[in-house]
Scaffold this motif. Structure first.
Motif, PDB file in Angstrom:
ATOM      1  N   GLU A  65      -1.406  19.202-120.397  1.00  0.00           N
ATOM      2  CA  GLU A  65      -0.962  20.279-119.501  1.00  0.00           C
ATOM      3  C   GLU A  65       0.347  20.902-119.989  1.00  0.00           C
ATOM      4  OE1 GLU A  65      -2.176  19.676-115.007  1.00  0.00           O
ATOM      5  OE2 GLU A  65      -1.078  17.921-115.735  1.00  0.00           O
ATOM      6  N   ILE A  66       1.274  20.071-120.428  1.00  0.00           N
ATOM      7  CA  ILE A  66       2.569  20.586-120.887  1.00  0.00           C
ATOM      8  C   ILE A  66       2.394  21.408-122.153  1.00  0.00           C
ATOM      9  CG2 ILE A  66       4.832  19.918-121.784  1.00  0.00           C
ATOM     10  CD1 ILE A  66       4.642  17.444-119.918  1.00  0.00           C
ATOM     11  N   LEU A  67       1.619  20.889-123.105  1.00  0.00           N
ATOM     12  CA  LEU A  67       1.367  21.639-124.343  1.00  0.00           C
ATOM     13  C   LEU A  67       0.686  22.965-124.043  1.00  0.00           C
ATOM     14  CD1 LEU A  67       0.134  18.686-126.590  1.00  0.00           C
ATOM     15  CD2 LEU A  67       2.254  19.974-126.881  1.00  0.00           C
ATOM     16  N   ASP A  68      -0.262  22.937-123.126  1.00  0.00           N
ATOM     17  CA  ASP A  68      -0.963  24.152-122.719  1.00  0.00           C
ATOM     18  C   ASP A  68       0.026  25.164-122.150  1.00  0.00           C
ATOM     19  OD1 ASP A  68      -3.076  25.832-122.232  1.00  0.00           O
ATOM     20  OD2 ASP A  68      -4.042  24.568-120.723  1.00  0.00           O
ATOM     21  N   ALA A  69       0.906  24.707-121.288  1.00  0.00           N
ATOM     22  CA  ALA A  69       1.885  25.596-120.665  1.00  0.00           C
ATOM     23  C   ALA A  69       2.866  26.175-121.680  1.00  0.00           C
ATOM     24  CB  ALA A  69       2.655  24.844-119.580  1.00  0.00           C
ATOM     25  N   ARG A  70       3.108  25.440-122.763  1.00  0.00           N
ATOM     26  CA  ARG A  70       4.051  25.895-123.786  1.00  0.00           C
ATOM     27  C   ARG A  70       3.374  26.666-124.917  1.00  0.00           C
ATOM     28  NH1 ARG A  70       9.078  24.400-124.376  1.00  0.00           N
ATOM     29  NH2 ARG A  70       9.013  23.857-126.581  1.00  0.00           N
ATOM     30  N   GLY A  71       2.077  26.939-124.765  1.00  0.00           N
ATOM     31  CA  GLY A  71       1.375  27.778-125.740  1.00  0.00           C
ATOM     32  C   GLY A  71       0.760  27.038-126.906  1.00  0.00           C
ATOM     33  N   ARG A 105     -11.693  27.700-119.559  1.00  0.00           N
ATOM     34  CA  ARG A 105     -10.721  28.793-119.610  1.00  0.00           C
ATOM     35  C   ARG A 105     -10.316  29.108-121.043  1.00  0.00           C
ATOM     36  NH1 ARG A 105      -5.633  28.270-120.429  1.00  0.00           N
ATOM     37  NH2 ARG A 105      -5.635  26.037-119.888  1.00  0.00           N
ATOM     38  N   ILE A 106     -10.040  28.061-121.831  1.00  0.00           N
ATOM     39  CA  ILE A 106      -9.619  28.263-123.223  1.00  0.00           C
ATOM     40  C   ILE A 106     -10.728  28.932-124.031  1.00  0.00           C
ATOM     41  CG2 ILE A 106      -9.083  27.025-125.368  1.00  0.00           C
ATOM     42  CD1 ILE A 106      -7.547  24.974-123.598  1.00  0.00           C
ATOM     43  N   GLU A 107     -11.966  28.437-123.889  1.00  0.00           N
ATOM     44  CA  GLU A 107     -13.065  29.020-124.661  1.00  0.00           C
ATOM     45  C   GLU A 107     -13.380  30.444-124.195  1.00  0.00           C
ATOM     46  OE1 GLU A 107     -13.955  27.854-127.276  1.00  0.00           O
ATOM     47  OE2 GLU A 107     -13.973  25.675-127.253  1.00  0.00           O
ATOM     48  N   GLU A 108     -13.220  30.710-122.907  1.00  0.00           N
ATOM     49  CA  GLU A 108     -13.437  32.082-122.419  1.00  0.00           C
ATOM     50  C   GLU A 108     -12.413  33.033-123.032  1.00  0.00           C
ATOM     51  OE1 GLU A 108     -13.695  34.684-118.267  1.00  0.00           O
ATOM     52  OE2 GLU A 108     -13.155  32.548-118.184  1.00  0.00           O
ATOM     53  N   GLU A 109     -11.157  32.594-123.095  1.00  0.00           N
ATOM     54  CA  GLU A 109     -10.120  33.441-123.690  1.00  0.00           C
ATOM     55  C   GLU A 109     -10.383  33.706-125.163  1.00  0.00           C
ATOM     56  OE1 GLU A 109      -6.583  31.249-122.840  1.00  0.00           O
ATOM     57  OE2 GLU A 109      -6.494  31.889-120.735  1.00  0.00           O
ATOM     58  N   GLU A 121      10.724  22.090-122.243  1.00  0.00           N
ATOM     59  CA  GLU A 121      11.085  21.577-123.567  1.00  0.00           C
ATOM     60  C   GLU A 121      11.358  20.073-123.500  1.00  0.00           C
ATOM     61  OE1 GLU A 121      14.408  22.249-127.138  1.00  0.00           O
ATOM     62  OE2 GLU A 121      14.328  23.620-125.417  1.00  0.00           O
ATOM     63  N   THR A 122      12.174  19.676-122.530  1.00  0.00           N
ATOM     64  CA  THR A 122      12.438  18.242-122.340  1.00  0.00           C
ATOM     65  C   THR A 122      11.168  17.525-121.915  1.00  0.00           C
ATOM     66  OG1 THR A 122      14.738  18.663-121.723  1.00  0.00           O
ATOM     67  CG2 THR A 122      13.785  16.558-121.026  1.00  0.00           C
ATOM     68  N   GLU A 135      -6.072  21.499-126.323  1.00  0.00           N
ATOM     69  CA  GLU A 135      -7.535  21.503-126.258  1.00  0.00           C
ATOM     70  C   GLU A 135      -8.129  20.154-126.626  1.00  0.00           C
ATOM     71  OE1 GLU A 135     -11.298  23.312-128.804  1.00  0.00           O
ATOM     72  OE2 GLU A 135      -9.266  24.066-129.170  1.00  0.00           O
ATOM     73  N   TRP A 136      -7.654  19.556-127.712  1.00  0.00           N
ATOM     74  CA  TRP A 136      -8.285  18.310-128.154  1.00  0.00           C
ATOM     75  C   TRP A 136      -7.898  17.130-127.274  1.00  0.00           C
ATOM     76  CZ3 TRP A 136     -12.498  18.196-130.734  1.00  0.00           C
ATOM     77  CH2 TRP A 136     -12.838  19.309-131.484  1.00  0.00           C
ATOM     78  N   LEU A 137      -6.760  17.207-126.642  1.00  0.00           N
ATOM     79  CA  LEU A 137      -6.451  16.184-125.642  1.00  0.00           C
ATOM     80  C   LEU A 137      -7.364  16.353-124.426  1.00  0.00           C
ATOM     81  CD1 LEU A 137      -2.548  16.160-125.852  1.00  0.00           C
ATOM     82  CD2 LEU A 137      -4.087  14.309-126.533  1.00  0.00           C
ATOM     83  N   TYR A 138      -7.590  17.601-123.999  1.00  0.00           N
ATOM     84  CA  TYR A 138      -8.549  17.837-122.915  1.00  0.00           C
ATOM     85  C   TYR A 138      -9.933  17.328-123.300  1.00  0.00           C
ATOM     86  CZ  TYR A 138      -5.329  21.074-120.465  1.00  0.00           C
ATOM     87  OH  TYR A 138      -4.271  21.636-119.782  1.00  0.00           O
TER      88      TYR A 138
END
Length: 495
Positions: free
Chosen positions: A406-412, A444-448, A371-372, A418-421
Motif C-alpha cells: 500500500e505504501i509503495l503504491d501510494a508513493r508511485g 485498478r493497476i491493470e485497468e490503468e 517517506e518514513t 503490484e508483485w507484493l499484491y
C-alpha cells in the motif's frame, strides 16, 4: 513405503548428505499427497546442508536449493535450480522444484501464470506421469475461466491411477465446479463423506476458486451425521471464508456461539488485521484490541511468552498496530518499545525489530510521512525473513507485506507494489481478506495500464468474495469493483 526405508538409511549413516536430501524429497512428497502441512522439513534440510561440502557442485546446488525453498527464498532457489537445468535440462527433480518455486514464490521474481503453467508443462514432457505436476496443472486450469480446459483437466486426472488425497480432493473440487445445477448438491454431499485429508483439499480449492460453492460445501460438512473432524473443518473453514468475504458480523456470531472459543485470541488478531487492511469492522477491532490487552498486559509480554499457549508476540504487535492506525499513537509507541525489548534468541532473525518497525511505519502513515513510512515498512519486511502465505490472516507477516504494498503504491512505485499484491492472489496464494483487497488493487493497476482482460479477472475475483459481505464493511469496495467491471465490459459481471 519409501519413507521408513530412507529413515533407516540416514539412521545408519547420519553424514550421508544425499540420503538426507532424498529424505527431504520423500517426506515432502508424502505430506503433499496426503494434503498435510509442510512441517518437520527444516531439520532435515539443515542436516543435508551440514554435510554437502563432500558432494559434486551439482548436488551441492540441489541441497542449497532445497534449503532456499525451506527459507521461502524463491529467487535463490530458482537461480540454483536453473543452474542445474543448464547442466542437464532433463533433470526431473530440478524441473519439479522450479515449477513449484514459480508457483509458490513466483511473485518474488515477477513470474506470470503463463510462466508457471509452462514450467509444469516442461515437467510433464519429461515425466508425463508426475502426479504433482498433473494435479497442479489441473488446479491452474481453474484460473483460465475456460470450460474446455476445465473439462480436459478433469479427464486428465480421472485417468490417473492414484489414491492420494491431494489428487482425489483436487479432482473432486473440479467435478463440483463443473457440475450442473442438478448434479452439484449430490457431488458436494459425496465429497463431504470423504476422509479428512481429501476434504481439506476440496476446501482449499473451492474457497480459492468458487467461494459461494465452498460455503455450500461447509454446510454439508456441518451436518450432524458427519464425523466431529469434518464438522470442525466445516466450522473453521466457514469462519475463514466469512472473514475473507467481509461477513464480520457472521464471524462474530460464530465466536459468540462458542465455535472458536478456544481460538478467541487468534480470532481477535484476525478482527484487528482485517481492520488494518481496510476491510474490517471498527467496533469489533476495538473490542479485540481491548480483550488482547487484558489477556497480555504490556508489562507482562516477556513473562507470558514462555507460559501462555498463544503467540503473545503476535498479540502485542496487533495491539500496537491497532493503536498506531486507529487508537492512541502514544500507546502504539509503548507497545512498539515493549516488542523491541524482547529477546530474539528464539529464532535466527530479528523478528522483534521487524514487528517494531511495522508499528513505526503505521504511525508514520497516520502522520502523513510516507517517506518514513516506506523506510520503516521496508525494514519490517526485510527483517522478517520468512515470507509465505501458510501462516494465515492472523499472522503479522501478511499484514506487513500488504502494508508495504500500500505504501509503495501510494508513493508511485506501482510495479513493486503490484508483485507484493500478487503474492496474495492465485496462483501464488489465497490469504482470506487480503485476497479480495489485493485483487481489487491489481484490477485498478491493470485497468490503468489498459490490460482489460487481466483487470476483469481481478475485479471479478474481488466481487465473488465481497458480494455477500456486510455492506458497512465491504460495500464501498464492492461498489468500486463493480464499477470497474461495468467500465470494462459489464457482461462479465454475471458470468
Amino acid at each position: 513405503e519409501a519413507e521408513p526405508v530412507i529413515e533407516r538409511a540416514v539412521a545408519l549413516d547420519s553424514t550421508f548428505a544425499l540420503a538426507h536430501l532424498e529424505h527431504l524429497g520423500i517426506r515432502s512428497q508424502v505430506l503433499y499427497l496426503n494434503a498435510e502441512d509442510f512441517v518437520g522439513l527444516h531439520a532435515i534440510a539443515l542436516r543435508a546442508m551440514r554435510h554437502r561440502d563432500r558432494l559434486t557442485p551439482r548436488n551441492r546446488m540441489r541441497i542449497e536449493a532445497a534449503m532456499a525453498l525451506d527459507d521461502t527464498n524463491g529467487s535463490r532457489a530458482a537461480f540454483l535450480l536453473e543452474r542445474i537445468l543448464s547442466i542437464d535440462s532433463l533433470d526431473v527433480d530440478a524441473l519439479n522444484g522450479l515449477a513449484f518455486t514459480y508457483h509458490r514464490d513466483g511473485w518474488q521474481m515477477g513470474k506470470s501464470t503463463d510462466e508457471i503453467i509452462a514450467a509444469y508443462d516442461k515437467v510433464l514432457r519429461v515425466d508425463p506421469l508426475s502426479i504433482r505436476a498433473r494435479t497442479s496443472r489441473a488446479s491452474l486450469a481453474l484460473l483460465a475461466e475456460d470450460s474446455a480446459k476445465l473439462a480436459h483437466a478433469v479427464e486428465s486426472l480421472r485417468a490417473e491411477d492414484t489414491t492420494s488425497a491431494y489428487v482425489l480432493g483436487t479432482l473432486g473440487a473440479l467435478r463440483a465446479i463443473t457440475a450442473t445445477d442438478i448434479e452439484v448438491d449430490s457431488e458436494l454431499r459425496s465429497l463431504a463423506a470423504q476422509p479428512a485429508p481429501v476434504v481439506n483439499t476440496v476446501v482449499r480449492e473451492l474457497q480459492v476458486h468458487r467461494p459461494e460453492l465452498a460455503d455450500r460445501y461447509y454446510g454439508e460438512l456441518l451436518d450432524n451425521s458427519r464425523p466431529v473432524t469434518h464438522q470442525a473443518i466445516g466450522s473453521n473453514s466457514r469462519g475463514l471464508l466469512w472473514f475473507a468475504e467481509g461477513r464480520m458480523a457472521g464471524a462474530d456470531s460464530l465466536l459468540q456461539a462458542g465455535f472458536f472459543e478456544g481460538l478467541r485470541p487468534v480470532v481477535n488478531r484476525v478482527f484487528t488485521a482485517a481492520a488494518l487492511a481496510g476491510v474490517g469492522d471498527a467496533d469489533l477491532a476495538a473490542r479485540a484490541a481491548v480483550e488482547m490487552a487484558e489477556f497480555v498486559p504490556v508489562d507482562s509480554i516477556q513473562a507470558f511468552i514462555a507460559t501462555k499457549p498463544y503467540r503473545i508476540w503476535a498479540m502485542a504487535w496487533a495491539i500496537g498496530a491497532y493503536h498506531a492506525t486507529f487508537g492512541d499513537t502514544t500507546d502504539a509507541r509503548i507497545w512498539q518499545q515493549a516488542i523491541a525489548d524482547l529477546p530474539i534468541d528464539r529464532t535466527w532473525w530479528n523478528w522483534t525489530g521487524s514487528l517494531a518497525a511495522d508499528i513505526g511505519a503505521r504511525v508514520a502513515v497516520r502522520q502523513g510521512d510516507l517517506e518514513t513510512a516506506e523506510r520503516e515498512a521496508r525494514e519490517a519486511y526485510d527483517l522478517w525473513l520468512i515470507h509465505m502465505n501458510g501462516h494465515g490472516a492472523a499472522h503479522p507477516e501478511p499484514a506487513m507485506r500488504f502494508h508495504l504494498a500500500e505504501i509503495l503504491d501510494a508513493r508511485g512505485a506501482t510495479e513493486q507494489a503490484e508483485w507484493l499484491y500478487r503474492s496474495f492472489v492465485p496462483p501464488h496464494g489465497w490469504v482470506s481478506f487480503y485476497t479480495p483487497r489485493a485483487s481489487f488493487e491489481l484490477g485498478r493497476i491493470e485497468e490503468e495500464r489498459g490490460n482489460v482482460d487481466e483487470a476483469l479477472d481481478h475485479y471479478l475475483r474481488a466481487i465473488r468474495l465481497w458480494e455477500r459481505g456486510d455492506p458497512e464493511v465491504v460495500g464501498e469496495w464492492l461498489a468500486r469493483a463493480q464499477e470497474g467491471l461495468s467500465r470494462l465490459g459489464g457482461e462479465r459481471a454475471s458470468s
